[in-house]
Scaffold this motif. Structure first.
Motif, short mmCIF file in Angstrom:
data_model
loop_
_atom_site.label_atom_id
_atom_site.label_comp_id
_atom_site.label_asym_id
_atom_site.label_seq_id
_atom_site.Cartn_x
_atom_site.Cartn_y
_atom_site.Cartn_z
N ARG A 48 0.83 -1.21 0.00
CA ARG A 48 0.00 0.00 0.00
C ARG A 48 0.86 1.26 0.00
O ARG A 48 0.34 2.35 -0.03
CB ARG A 48 -0.93 0.04 1.22
N CYS A 69 -4.98 7.86 5.51
CA CYS A 69 -4.84 8.38 4.16
C CYS A 69 -5.25 9.85 4.20
O CYS A 69 -5.81 10.32 5.19
CB CYS A 69 -5.66 7.60 3.15
N TRP A 79 -8.50 -0.87 -3.70
CA TRP A 79 -7.47 -0.40 -2.78
C TRP A 79 -7.83 -0.80 -1.35
O TRP A 79 -6.99 -1.29 -0.60
CB TRP A 79 -7.36 1.13 -2.92
N ASN A 82 -7.57 -4.63 -0.87
CA ASN A 82 -6.18 -5.04 -0.71
C ASN A 82 -5.65 -4.66 0.67
O ASN A 82 -4.84 -5.39 1.25
CB ASN A 82 -5.30 -4.43 -1.80
N ALA A 83 -6.09 -3.53 1.19
CA ALA A 83 -5.67 -3.12 2.53
C ALA A 83 -6.22 -4.08 3.58
O ALA A 83 -5.52 -4.46 4.52
CB ALA A 83 -6.14 -1.70 2.82
#
Length: 118
Positions: A48, A69, A79, A82-83
């Motif tokens: 990431r 973020c 995103w 995947n995190a």
């Protein structure tokens, strides 16, 4: 930022991922000093290109994960997916969105649909 007392805990990741350093710094300090989280540690998420945070709310033994973020970043569902996989947290994570004035909003992110607590 480099002169702040909390910077040594973040220095390695701030130098590795400078584009994410300010959101990590703001979130770390909010959780540590304002929210009073305990056992707060920084986790490297190379896929990431940023750091995440792991800790416990005051008077709780439940370990929670926070992914910082900034408001200016583009975040997609892939995103976030995947995190979630990178943190390996089936119960979900918190997304900490920070702004330039250091305001932070936390959103709970989980896989699929989750019924909110009543």
């Amino acid at each position: 930022m480099e002169n702040h007392v909390s910077f040594p805990a973040l220095a390695s990741l701030a130098k590795t991922y400078p584009q994410a350093a300010s959101s990590l710094f703001a979130t770390y300090n909010d959780l540590l000093y304002a929210q009073r989280w305990e056992d707060l540690t920084v986790i490297d998420l190379p896929e990431r290109k940023r750091g995440a945070l792991r800790g416990c709310r005051p008077n709780s033994k439940d370990t929670l994960f926070v992914l910082p973020c900034s408001m200016s970043e583009t975040v997609s569902t892939s995103w976030l997916s995947n995190a979630l996989k990178a943190l390996d947290e089936p119960g979900g994570i918190y997304l900490a969105i920070s702004t330039e004035d250091s305001s932070i909003v936390y959103y709970r992110i989980s896989r699929g649909f989750a019924k909110p607590p009543l």
